[in-house]
Design a protein around this motif. Structure first.
Motif, PDB file in Angstrom:
ATOM      1  N   PHE A 184       0.831  -1.202   0.000  1.00 14.94           N
ATOM      2  CA  PHE A 184       0.000   0.000   0.000  1.00 14.94           C
ATOM      3  C   PHE A 184       0.869   1.258   0.000  1.00 14.94           C
ATOM      4  O   PHE A 184       0.615   2.204  -0.769  1.00 14.94           O
ATOM      5  CB  PHE A 184      -0.914   0.000   1.221  1.00 14.94           C
ATOM      6  CG  PHE A 184      -1.743   1.248   1.358  1.00 14.94           C
ATOM      7  CD1 PHE A 184      -2.867   1.429   0.567  1.00 14.94           C
ATOM      8  CD2 PHE A 184      -1.391   2.229   2.265  1.00 14.94           C
ATOM      9  CE1 PHE A 184      -3.626   2.593   0.683  1.00 14.94           C
ATOM     10  CE2 PHE A 184      -2.142   3.387   2.381  1.00 14.94           C
ATOM     11  CZ  PHE A 184      -3.265   3.569   1.585  1.00 14.94           C
ATOM     12  N   MET A 185       1.905   1.260   0.847  1.00 13.50           N
ATOM     13  CA  MET A 185       2.770   2.438   0.910  1.00 13.50           C
ATOM     14  C   MET A 185       3.507   2.657  -0.407  1.00 13.50           C
ATOM     15  O   MET A 185       3.722   3.795  -0.831  1.00 13.50           O
ATOM     16  CB  MET A 185       3.762   2.301   2.068  1.00 13.50           C
ATOM     17  CG  MET A 185       3.130   2.561   3.428  1.00 13.50           C
ATOM     18  SD  MET A 185       4.322   2.515   4.780  1.00 13.50           S
ATOM     19  CE  MET A 185       4.616   0.743   4.900  1.00 13.50           C
ATOM     20  N   ARG A 186       3.878   1.578  -1.070  1.00 17.45           N
ATOM     21  CA  ARG A 186       4.536   1.726  -2.367  1.00 17.45           C
ATOM     22  C   ARG A 186       3.581   2.380  -3.366  1.00 17.45           C
ATOM     23  O   ARG A 186       3.957   3.262  -4.143  1.00 17.45           O
ATOM     24  CB  ARG A 186       5.007   0.368  -2.888  1.00 17.45           C
ATOM     25  CG  ARG A 186       5.846   0.477  -4.171  1.00 17.45           C
ATOM     26  CD  ARG A 186       6.188  -0.882  -4.741  1.00 17.45           C
ATOM     27  NE  ARG A 186       7.027  -1.666  -3.846  1.00 17.45           N
ATOM     28  CZ  ARG A 186       8.334  -1.483  -3.711  1.00 17.45           C
ATOM     29  NH1 ARG A 186       8.943  -0.525  -4.397  1.00 17.45           N
ATOM     30  NH2 ARG A 186       9.037  -2.241  -2.900  1.00 17.45           N
ATOM     31  N   SER A 187       2.322   1.936  -3.340  1.00 14.73           N
ATOM     32  CA  SER A 187       1.341   2.498  -4.270  1.00 14.73           C
ATOM     33  C   SER A 187       1.058   3.977  -3.977  1.00 14.73           C
ATOM     34  O   SER A 187       0.694   4.739  -4.871  1.00 14.73           O
ATOM     35  CB  SER A 187       0.034   1.702  -4.201  1.00 14.73           C
ATOM     36  OG  SER A 187      -0.635   1.911  -2.968  1.00 14.73           O
ATOM     37  N   GLN A 188       1.250   4.370  -2.718  1.00 11.74           N
ATOM     38  CA  GLN A 188       1.005   5.760  -2.321  1.00 11.74           C
ATOM     39  C   GLN A 188       2.254   6.633  -2.466  1.00 11.74           C
ATOM     40  O   GLN A 188       2.195   7.849  -2.238  1.00 11.74           O
ATOM     41  CB  GLN A 188       0.517   5.816  -0.871  1.00 11.74           C
ATOM     42  CG  GLN A 188      -0.813   5.122  -0.639  1.00 11.74           C
ATOM     43  CD  GLN A 188      -1.946   5.759  -1.424  1.00 11.74           C
ATOM     44  OE1 GLN A 188      -2.190   6.945  -1.328  1.00 11.74           O
ATOM     45  NE2 GLN A 188      -2.633   4.943  -2.227  1.00 11.74           N
ATOM     46  N   GLY A 189       3.383   5.995  -2.805  1.00 11.44           N
ATOM     47  CA  GLY A 189       4.611   6.756  -3.030  1.00 11.44           C
ATOM     48  C   GLY A 189       5.360   7.162  -1.780  1.00 11.44           C
ATOM     49  O   GLY A 189       6.225   8.049  -1.840  1.00 11.44           O
ATOM     50  N   ASN A 190       5.062   6.529  -0.626  1.00 10.22           N
ATOM     51  CA  ASN A 190       5.771   6.907   0.595  1.00 10.22           C
ATOM     52  C   ASN A 190       6.502   5.733   1.251  1.00 10.22           C
ATOM     53  O   ASN A 190       6.797   5.768   2.448  1.00 10.22           O
ATOM     54  CB  ASN A 190       4.815   7.556   1.606  1.00 10.22           C
ATOM     55  CG  ASN A 190       3.591   6.683   1.887  1.00 10.22           C
ATOM     56  OD1 ASN A 190       3.565   5.506   1.549  1.00 10.22           O
ATOM     57  ND2 ASN A 190       2.580   7.286   2.501  1.00 10.22           N
TER      58      ASN A 190
END
Length: 216
Positions: free
Chosen positions: A93-99
């Protein structure tokens, strides 16, 4: 229960110190050779360990070195871990959100601070590496330190990683961890292999003394 506990200890030592022989396991754990062999058989049948084959061509027969064992991926995964599949989903999820990078750097900064606090004052590099190994063990890593060729380096080995499932999803974690080791020790280190990359152990080479070049 006692058998299970001893078996866990056998597996844990193989994960942290492998490749390791049955005789060494027996000596380190205070178990009879016959007892160790029973646990090795059970662990092999479960797919948790496998016989280590050194690189190169070897002739079997009289004089052949004793068998040594390493933990398989299933064996490593069977050891206690502080992270669940939910953490892996969070990484995605964090990868998809860029963080994701910010998360990794924040968590490794926390690890680095703890490792730095464990460094003894005025210690040699070898002593600092041993302190690093102990500090990582306190964090749930199965660590050992082995001499490198020529006596100029040592290898910090991690036979179990409590965040392996995360590292498999985020190679950035291993890269940040390596940088943290380098900063804590104040020396360039080189990561040779990782559990997340499919090796049976994470191996980091660390220089402990300068190489002297003879002139003439």
């Amino acid at each position: 229960m006692a058998a299970d506990t001893t078996r866990d200890r056998v597996l844990g030592l193989i994960a942290s110190a492998g490749p390791i022989t049955a005789a060494t396991l027996a000596a380190e754990l205070g178990v009879t050779p016959a007892g160790v062999r029973r646990h090795l058989t059970a662990l092999a049948e479960s797919g948790f360990i496998t016989e280590h084959e050194p690189p190169g061509t070897h002739v079997r027969g009289r004089g052949r070195p004793a068998k040594s064992y390493v933990a398989t991926t299933d064996g490593q995964n069977s050891l206690t871990t502080a992270y669940s599949a939910v953490a892996v989903d969070a990484v995605s999820f964090m990868r998809s959100q860029g963080n994701l990078d910010e998360f990794v750097e924040t968590k490794l900064a926390q690890l680095e601070a703890g490792l730095r606090a464990s460094m003894p004052e005025g210690a040699t590099m070898s002593e600092r590496v041993e302190a690093l190994s102990r500090a990582l063990a306190d964090q749930g890593y199965a660590t050992s330190v082995r001499p490198g060729p020529g006596g100029y380096t040592v290898q910090l080995c991690q036979g179990h990683c409590p965040v392996q499932s995360i590292a498999e999803s985020a190679p950035e974690w291993c890269e940040a961890e390596t940088r943290a080791f380098s900063r804590v020790l104040d020396v360039h280190v080189q990561r040779l292999s990782t559990l997340a990359g499919g090796a049976h152990v994470c191996t980091t080479t660390i220089p402990v003394s300068p190489v002297t070049v003879k002139e003439g």
